[in-house]
Design a protein around this motif. Structure first.
Motif, mmCIF file in Angstrom:
data_model
loop_
_atom_site.group_PDB
_atom_site.id
_atom_site.type_symbol
_atom_site.label_atom_id
_atom_site.label_comp_id
_atom_site.label_asym_id
_atom_site.label_seq_id
_atom_site.Cartn_x
_atom_site.Cartn_y
_atom_site.Cartn_z
ATOM 1 N N ALA A 1 -5.461 15.540 8.036
ATOM 2 C CA ALA A 1 -6.405 15.943 8.939
ATOM 3 C C ALA A 1 -7.671 15.554 8.204
ATOM 4 C CB ALA A 1 -6.558 17.602 8.928
ATOM 5 N N ASP A 2 -8.813 14.926 8.995
ATOM 6 C CA ASP A 2 -9.882 14.497 8.305
ATOM 7 C C ASP A 2 -10.989 15.313 9.364
ATOM 8 O OD1 ASP A 2 -9.630 12.066 6.455
ATOM 9 O OD2 ASP A 2 -8.292 11.757 8.515
ATOM 10 N N ALA A 3 -11.814 16.176 8.466
ATOM 11 C CA ALA A 3 -12.970 17.010 9.119
ATOM 12 C C ALA A 3 -14.100 16.608 8.577
ATOM 13 C CB ALA A 3 -12.304 18.487 9.161
ATOM 14 N N ILE A 4 -15.125 16.349 9.241
ATOM 15 C CA ILE A 4 -16.643 16.004 8.707
ATOM 16 C C ILE A 4 -17.659 16.848 9.405
ATOM 17 C CG2 ILE A 4 -18.028 14.309 7.607
ATOM 18 C CD1 ILE A 4 -15.154 12.513 8.460
ATOM 19 N N PRO A 5 -18.151 17.800 9.042
ATOM 20 C CA PRO A 5 -19.162 18.517 9.840
ATOM 21 C C PRO A 5 -20.346 17.894 9.283
ATOM 22 C CG PRO A 5 -18.224 19.752 7.930
ATOM 23 C CD PRO A 5 -17.477 18.829 7.947
ATOM 24 N N GLY A 6 -21.352 18.196 9.902
ATOM 25 C CA GLY A 6 -22.635 17.609 9.733
ATOM 26 C C GLY A 6 -24.011 18.443 10.364
ATOM 27 N N LEU A 7 -25.176 18.436 9.697
ATOM 28 C CA LEU A 7 -26.366 19.052 10.267
ATOM 29 C C LEU A 7 -27.550 17.898 10.211
ATOM 30 C CD1 LEU A 7 -26.109 22.551 8.746
ATOM 31 C CD2 LEU A 7 -25.369 21.912 10.972
ATOM 32 N N GLU A 8 -28.551 17.831 11.070
ATOM 33 C CA GLU A 8 -29.713 17.090 11.290
ATOM 34 C C GLU A 8 -30.558 18.026 11.725
ATOM 35 O OE1 GLU A 8 -29.056 13.233 13.089
ATOM 36 O OE2 GLU A 8 -27.910 12.604 11.669
ATOM 37 N N ILE A 9 -31.500 18.560 10.939
ATOM 38 C CA ILE A 9 -32.486 19.616 11.421
ATOM 39 C C ILE A 9 -33.737 19.027 11.297
ATOM 40 C CG2 ILE A 9 -33.114 22.049 10.822
ATOM 41 C CD1 ILE A 9 -30.064 21.540 11.779
ATOM 42 N N GLU A 10 -34.692 19.162 12.510
ATOM 43 C CA GLU A 10 -36.188 18.650 12.249
ATOM 44 C C GLU A 10 -36.847 20.062 12.534
ATOM 45 O OE1 GLU A 10 -37.010 15.056 13.866
ATOM 46 O OE2 GLU A 10 -34.989 13.935 13.337
ATOM 47 N N ALA A 11 -36.222 21.096 12.796
ATOM 48 C CA ALA A 11 -37.137 22.278 12.976
ATOM 49 C C ALA A 11 -37.121 23.174 11.628
ATOM 50 C CB ALA A 11 -36.738 23.032 14.218
ATOM 51 N N ASP A 12 -38.052 24.064 11.541
ATOM 52 C CA ASP A 12 -37.977 25.013 10.442
ATOM 53 C C ASP A 12 -37.615 26.420 10.608
ATOM 54 O OD1 ASP A 12 -40.287 25.721 11.625
ATOM 55 O OD2 ASP A 12 -41.532 24.934 9.952
ATOM 56 N N ASP A 13 -37.511 26.650 11.907
ATOM 57 C CA ASP A 13 -36.923 28.145 12.026
ATOM 58 C C ASP A 13 -35.927 28.256 13.073
ATOM 59 O OD1 ASP A 13 -36.971 30.981 12.542
ATOM 60 O OD2 ASP A 13 -38.536 30.905 13.995
ATOM 61 N N VAL A 14 -34.792 27.778 12.208
ATOM 62 C CA VAL A 14 -33.442 27.568 12.637
ATOM 63 C C VAL A 14 -32.211 28.595 11.816
ATOM 64 C CG1 VAL A 14 -33.985 25.436 13.724
ATOM 65 C CG2 VAL A 14 -32.680 25.778 11.681
ATOM 66 N N ARG A 15 -31.137 28.677 12.613
ATOM 67 C CA ARG A 15 -29.823 29.256 11.940
ATOM 68 C C ARG A 15 -28.904 28.437 12.151
ATOM 69 N NH1 ARG A 15 -25.437 32.687 12.582
ATOM 70 N NH2 ARG A 15 -24.945 33.607 10.521
ATOM 71 N N CYS A 16 -28.356 27.449 11.432
ATOM 72 C CA CYS A 16 -27.298 26.295 11.886
ATOM 73 C C CYS A 16 -26.339 26.337 10.591
ATOM 74 C CB CYS A 16 -27.906 25.094 12.045
ATOM 75 S SG CYS A 16 -28.984 24.813 13.520
ATOM 76 N N THR A 17 -25.032 26.615 10.891
ATOM 77 C CA THR A 17 -23.999 26.751 9.926
ATOM 78 C C THR A 17 -22.870 25.748 10.335
ATOM 79 O OG1 THR A 17 -23.190 28.716 10.654
ATOM 80 C CG2 THR A 17 -24.939 28.844 8.902
ATOM 81 N N HIS A 18 -22.284 25.320 9.423
ATOM 82 C CA HIS A 18 -20.745 24.596 9.840
ATOM 83 C C HIS A 18 -19.748 24.913 8.689
ATOM 84 C CE1 HIS A 18 -21.842 21.639 6.746
ATOM 85 N NE2 HIS A 18 -22.979 21.411 7.104
ATOM 86 N N GLY A 19 -18.558 24.569 8.949
ATOM 87 C CA GLY A 19 -17.311 24.759 8.016
ATOM 88 C C GLY A 19 -16.301 24.072 8.460
ATOM 89 N N ALA A 20 -15.138 23.767 7.657
ATOM 90 C CA ALA A 20 -13.837 23.329 8.234
ATOM 91 C C ALA A 20 -13.139 23.477 6.825
ATOM 92 C CB ALA A 20 -14.049 21.574 8.011
ATOM 93 N N THR A 21 -11.882 23.870 7.302
ATOM 94 C CA THR A 21 -10.710 24.389 6.447
ATOM 95 C C THR A 21 -9.380 23.464 6.878
ATOM 96 O OG1 THR A 21 -9.717 26.165 7.828
ATOM 97 C CG2 THR A 21 -11.477 26.631 6.192
ATOM 98 N N ALA A 22 -8.229 23.270 5.851
ATOM 99 C CA ALA A 22 -7.317 22.745 6.117
ATOM 100 C C ALA A 22 -6.287 23.328 4.954
ATOM 101 C CB ALA A 22 -7.139 21.178 6.026
ATOM 102 N N GLY A 23 -4.957 23.591 5.720
ATOM 103 C CA GLY A 23 -4.117 24.162 4.847
ATOM 104 C C GLY A 23 -2.426 24.038 5.326
#
Length: 450
Positions: free
Chosen positions: A371-393
């Protein structure tokens, strides 16, 4: 990438070259703007064949074994008449699971049947074959068809699809009309080496609401097939759509699709993807929130076995303030299967007070899967709540031992663990038929007695 061949009753020349394209157009009965859009897409397709695919999206997807010249478009309706005359019907995941307000069925890119309740038709709802609806409601479809969601210029696959699409489903719901019962769309492959270029287009006007359940299936486990599709979900202000796509091709079908949803002010899109079948499936999935207060919830469940490859490239775009997106993908792998997920949350400068979330979890049932998991964020605003995550097991052997010590077989223990792993996604799906269908597909996929 080499160009695929086509074989129709109109004796279209082989290949997807200039002569084949012109012969294909001669078989179509379409408005002038459709023909023109096909011509532009075909020229773009020819250009993009000489251009490398985006490495960020495609570097982990091996297309070397894909030989498009092995596949062909359906010969016209002749290939489906045998099914109609014999009364045979492909067994599907959703067969008998719910009462639907309408059905549309396509086989090998050709319309088999289409029906809609008289009550909904009287309210102005349109649900049917794309080619037919374009002829009868051209002015309604033209502003939305591959203009707002899926970009026909993006890569060779979108251009290829835009030039040669054949069948597909349209759902149009007028302003403030609520469709309570779900609608059902079925796309099947029934011929050896058939190519399907179906297109799904959903248009919900302001305040409209609907649920569309769509599934793909192969008539036989031995049929080689190709699907190059597109899905467009377009929601106006305060519209609400639940869209479910259950991909259940056999293990010899190549499945490549570009899918996109656009949501305006205070609209809500719940999008559920179930990936069970296909030899290789690659989905480019965009969710774009264009209006203040727009929301999207994206759910994904995949189960890969043998040497299957399931690949998803997801993007959550926040183009307006106070928008919310929530993506949760759960993947189970076994044998030598592979799952690939590349996710991105992008917030434009206008997307202040955005709330974006993405998560991908993979459960490994064998030491040889990946399994290949690649989360990402590109934020151009300064008042946001953005989160990401990935697990494998891996599955905990002690859990299996504990279940077996309580009288369960190894198969029953494994099913309980896999079902529990998927449960967080199932809890987010309000349509009971979909939850039960996915659970039954998991049971079948596990393989009794393995």
């Amino acid at each position: 990438m080499s160009t695929p061949s086509v074989n129709t009753s109109a004796e279209i020349p082989t290949g997807f070259g200039e002569a084949a394209f012109e012969a294909f157009l001669a078989t179509r009965d379409e408005p002038a703007w459709v023909t023109e859009s096909r011509r532009k897409a075909f020229q773009r397709y020819r250009e993009l064949l000489e251009t490398e695919l985006d490495p960020e999206e495609w570097r982990r997807v091996d297309l070397r074994a894909l030989r498009p010249d092995r596949f062909q478009l359906s010969a016209t309706a002749d290939s489906t008449q045998a099914e109609q005359e014999s009364g045979t019907q492909t067994e599907t995941l959703l067969t008998g699971q719910a009462d639907f307000a309408g059905h549309v069925t396509h086989t090998d890119g050709q319309l088999i049947s289409s029906e809609l309740s008289e009550e909904l038709a009287a309210k102005g709802v349109i649900f049917g074959d794309l080619a037919t609806v374009i002829r009868e409601h051209s002015e309604l479809i033209q502003p939305h068809f591959m203009t707002k969601a899926v970009d026909s210029q993006r890569d060779r696959f979108t251009a290829w699809h835009a030039a040669f699409w054949t069948g597909g489903t349209v759902l149009y719901v007028p302003r403030n009309v609520v469709v309570d019962a779900p609608l059902h769309s079925l796309i099947t492959l029934q011929s050896e080496k058939a190519a399907d270029f179906s297109h799904t287009l959903v248009i919900l006007e302001e305040g409209a609401s609907a649920t569309l359940l769509e599934e793909t299936a192969s008539a036989s486990a031995d049929l080689l097939g190709l699907h190059v599709g597109a899905v467009e979900l377009i929601l106006a202000k305060e519209a609400r759509l639940r869209y479910v796509q259950l991909q259940n091709w056999n293990h010899k079908v190549w499945h490549i699709a570009h899918q996109a949803g656009r949501v305006e002010n205070n609209g809500f899109l719940q999008w559920t993807v179930g990936g069970i079948g296909a030899k290789l499936a690659h989905i480019h999935q965009d969710v774009v929130l264009d209006g203040r207060g727009a929301e999207a919830e994206v759910n994904g469940v995949t189960f890969s076995t043998d040497k299957q490859i399931h690949s998803f490239y997801t993007q959550q775009g926040h183009n307006a303030p106070e928008t919310r997106s929530d993506l949760l993908y759960k993947q189970v792998l076994r044998d030598q299967a592979r799952a690939i997920w590349r996710g991105m949350i992008r917030v434009e400068p206008e997307g202040q007070q955005t709330n974006g979330y993405q998560r991908n979890d993979s459960l490994m049932l064998s030491p040889t899967c990946r399994a290949d998991a690649i989360p990402g964020l590109e934020i151009e605003a300064d008042d946001v709540r953005c989160t990401h995550g990935a697990t494998a097991g891996r599955v905990d052997e002690e859990q299996i031992f504990y279940c077996m010590s309580r009288g369960m077989s190894e198969y029953e223990a494994m099913h309980m663990i896999v079902e529990g792993f998927f449960q967080t996604v199932f809890d987010r799906i309000p349509v009971e038929a979909v939850r039960e269908t996915l659970n039954q597909a998991i049971i079948k996929k596990l393989g009794f007695g393995r």
